[in-house]
Design a protein around this motif. Sequence first.
Motif, PDB file in Angstrom:
ATOM      1  N   ASP A 486       0.809  -1.020   0.393  1.00 44.91           N
ATOM      2  CA  ASP A 486       0.601   0.004  -0.283  1.00 44.91           C
ATOM      3  C   ASP A 486       0.663   1.241  -0.245  1.00 44.91           C
ATOM      4  O   ASP A 486       1.941   1.230  -0.201  1.00 44.91           O
ATOM      5  N   GLY A 492      -0.431  -6.327   2.491  1.00 47.07           N
ATOM      6  CA  GLY A 492      -1.807  -7.077   3.089  1.00 47.07           C
ATOM      7  C   GLY A 492      -1.522  -8.772   3.175  1.00 47.07           C
ATOM      8  O   GLY A 492      -1.144  -9.530   3.442  1.00 47.07           O
ATOM      9  N   ARG A 504      -6.946  -9.285   0.280  1.00 42.70           N
ATOM     10  CA  ARG A 504      -7.034  -7.659   1.210  1.00 42.70           C
ATOM     11  C   ARG A 504      -5.974  -6.830   1.609  1.00 42.70           C
ATOM     12  O   ARG A 504      -5.095  -7.451   2.150  1.00 42.70           O
ATOM     13  N   ALA A 506      -4.537  -4.172   3.411  1.00 39.67           N
ATOM     14  CA  ALA A 506      -4.145  -3.976   4.898  1.00 39.67           C
ATOM     15  C   ALA A 506      -4.665  -2.795   5.282  1.00 39.67           C
ATOM     16  O   ALA A 506      -5.673  -2.286   4.757  1.00 39.67           O
ATOM     17  N   GLU A 507      -4.929  -3.100   6.392  1.00 41.55           N
ATOM     18  CA  GLU A 507      -6.573  -2.571   7.427  1.00 41.55           C
ATOM     19  C   GLU A 507      -5.764  -0.663   7.006  1.00 41.55           C
ATOM     20  O   GLU A 507      -4.534  -0.778   7.441  1.00 41.55           O
ATOM     21  N   MET A 508      -6.902   0.027   8.058  1.00 38.06           N
ATOM     22  CA  MET A 508      -6.791   1.395   7.571  1.00 38.06           C
ATOM     23  C   MET A 508      -5.934   2.318   8.623  1.00 38.06           C
ATOM     24  O   MET A 508      -6.429   0.930  10.192  1.00 38.06           O
ATOM     25  N   ALA A 516      -7.185   3.343   2.053  1.00 33.10           N
ATOM     26  CA  ALA A 516      -7.527   1.016   1.272  1.00 33.10           C
ATOM     27  C   ALA A 516      -7.897   0.745   0.256  1.00 33.10           C
ATOM     28  O   ALA A 516      -9.077   1.293   0.501  1.00 33.10           O
ATOM     29  N   SER A 518      -9.980  -1.892  -2.571  1.00 33.64           N
ATOM     30  CA  SER A 518     -11.207  -2.957  -1.859  1.00 33.64           C
ATOM     31  C   SER A 518     -10.616  -4.170  -1.773  1.00 33.64           C
ATOM     32  O   SER A 518      -9.848  -4.631  -2.418  1.00 33.64           O
ATOM     33  N   ASP A 519     -11.449  -5.371  -1.856  1.00 33.10           N
ATOM     34  CA  ASP A 519     -11.255  -6.477  -1.605  1.00 33.10           C
ATOM     35  C   ASP A 519     -10.672  -6.744  -3.179  1.00 33.10           C
ATOM     36  O   ASP A 519     -12.192  -6.296  -3.581  1.00 33.10           O
ATOM     37  N   LYS A 703       0.453   0.522  15.852  1.00 37.09           N
ATOM     38  CA  LYS A 703      -0.311   1.225  14.436  1.00 37.09           C
ATOM     39  C   LYS A 703      -0.589   2.246  14.610  1.00 37.09           C
ATOM     40  O   LYS A 703      -1.250   3.199  12.915  1.00 37.09           O
TER      41      LYS A 703
END
Length: 724
Positions: A486, A492, A504, A506-508, A516, A518-519, A703
């Motif tokens: 990302d 991901g 998927r 990586a999360e925001m 981020a 989408s899947d 995080k």
Amino acid sequence: MKYMRRTWPAFALPSVVVVLMLWLPFGFSLHGLLEEWGVLGLFTNTGPVLFVKSQTMLEAHRLRPLTVFPHAIGYLLDRDSFDSWNWILMATLVLKGGAASYLAAIATRSPRWGVFFGVLVLLYPADTMQLSFRSQHINLSLSLLLLGAAVLVRTQYQEAGWARRVLIALGCASMLAAQMMYEVALMIIGLPLFVLWCREGTAATLRELRRNPWPALGWIASAVLYVLYVVVASASGGDSYQQTITNRNSPFTVLYQALPKLFDVGIARALVGGWFDAWGMAAREFRSYLYLFAFGLISSGCILFFPASEQERSGHSVVFASKFRAVFSQMRMAVVGALLLVLGYVPYLFSASHVLISQRTFLFSTLGAALIVTALVMSLAKFSKMLACASVALLLTAGAASQLYQFHHYVALSEDQRKILRAIVENFDPSTQTGKTLLILDHSGRLSHSWMLRDNLDFALTYLYGKSVESPYICLMPTGDWQKLDSIARTGRCIEDSQAWTFRPAEMIAKMPAPAASDIVKPKSQLLQISIDLNGNVAPDSGLALYRRLLETADTPSARRYRNILKPDRPLAALNLFRSAEDESTYRWDFGKWWSLEQPTQGSGWREAEWSQGYLHHDAAAWKSQEKSSLIFNINPSDQLYEVAGTFDLVRNASIRESMRVLVNGDELPIRWATASNFSASIPKDLLRHGTNVLELNSAVDKDYYGLSARLTSIEVRVSPAQH
């Protein structure tokens, strides 16, 4: 000067010897590594690009429209191997060394010192990307600039006539082509004037320019034409590459902020740091010194075949200047060298990322640094010829060590890429397995780095198959890290269920500059799965036996490329020059020992190396970017007790340190912290395996800080000190 005009082609001969000695241990084993695959993928889909224009795939590079010209010529000469690319690089280096020798011979009034300078330019250790196809256009740009300067300097002393007019036009065209290939050439476009000043001094140079101004007008015209081209080309198309590297900030502001780096990075590396690394490479990387010493002696011997001064003829020598005049000449050389060094490095100050590396950033400034070194050795020769001769041999030997190791580094990367690409090509036939996208499950951890095809695998496969190939999905196993980074370089996740794979992002997290994505869900029926085991092998698909036989025998582009590029290549002389980590009874990993020659990490959960800046040496470190991070290594352990010992130079917080766990081959080891940064853990007897092992470092991540946890500088698996 008449002697110089009659013998100028001979100045290329020492460079021929040096280039052949560089290639002898490796043959034509070098192939594309990074952007080269992207260029070849583009050529495969659209045809070779000789001149970059607006509204094309490469329009960001339109201010250097000849940037892929040498790659296109290599592709046109031989579309099915990298042999022509090797020949072009060899010819480019010969041209660079020969033209540099001629110019320095004019400047110093000494063919012998001129050849020393030319050979030194080829072997100078400051830059770490001379021997790579990635820098093909930069090498050729510098070579064309030197050629144009040599031609114009020659015409300065040539009698008027049509021959001089033709040569001036050729010199101007060569220097214009150099700038259109790589814009840094514009910075040292006044090289012919600098050569005249070194030779003649100020008053004599002005008289010479008044007597014959046309050569000077030639290089001035080439600069004016290039600037006019830049103005016209900038008026159309999107942002140019040059605009993106400054983030559209004011160039003056960027330069002012980066100016200290000119001294503590640029000048320090060019004059000192490169030599420090060169001697380190000679001391630590070579298994045998016979070839290296032979290289240094032969390179030095080539210099002795040239006369010490322009007037040396038939075994006698005429002193060309008084000692007083010689001192001023060497002072002018040092001044010009410093100016060329600065002018050759300043353009890179506009890009923060370029200041952090030594790849390509010192190719142009090498001219100035080598001229300063030449002036110093010439001055030393006035006091002691023996010391000067010893200095020449030592400098060229150290330079040879640097260039040979650099070549070895890139060839080793080529071999690692070759193994991966061969395993994929042998198990995927796009002509029969149409409509499917490759899914690569990499248990070996090799595809986790930009130098190991992570970002260019689709381009490489497009070229090798001769048709467009959809970008494969790369998953590092068993953690399931999807190698699609990302905006903050996080991987991901690859998630498998009975019917499909989900990819998927990586999360925001906080401080993320872009949302981020989408899947992506792909049914298994649309994927062709290739699994690379821990040792880097792929179980062959029995249904493709006929396809593999055709790869060995068919006369198709894909079959020829398979045989010419992916089959093991044996060099002319297997000299076994360098030490190897194979069969070692210990393991050490530090992400790279020599600045910008980082080793691709085999494993998962790591960012790529960052280099700490030092005047003499740079150290590499990498951030741990996942909760579970691993290193895969080979070792041949003895019967003694072992331990893991490592050092973090940064740990985000105390909770991350407290959460750190060390595992070897799946077994957790009790961790001991000697300091806030240094840790160790004892390895039970018989836990280490002969061959491939897995070392894991697991911890929480922060995080609020880009999902990072700690930055590792080095880690070792070694015999426990308690036994000594």
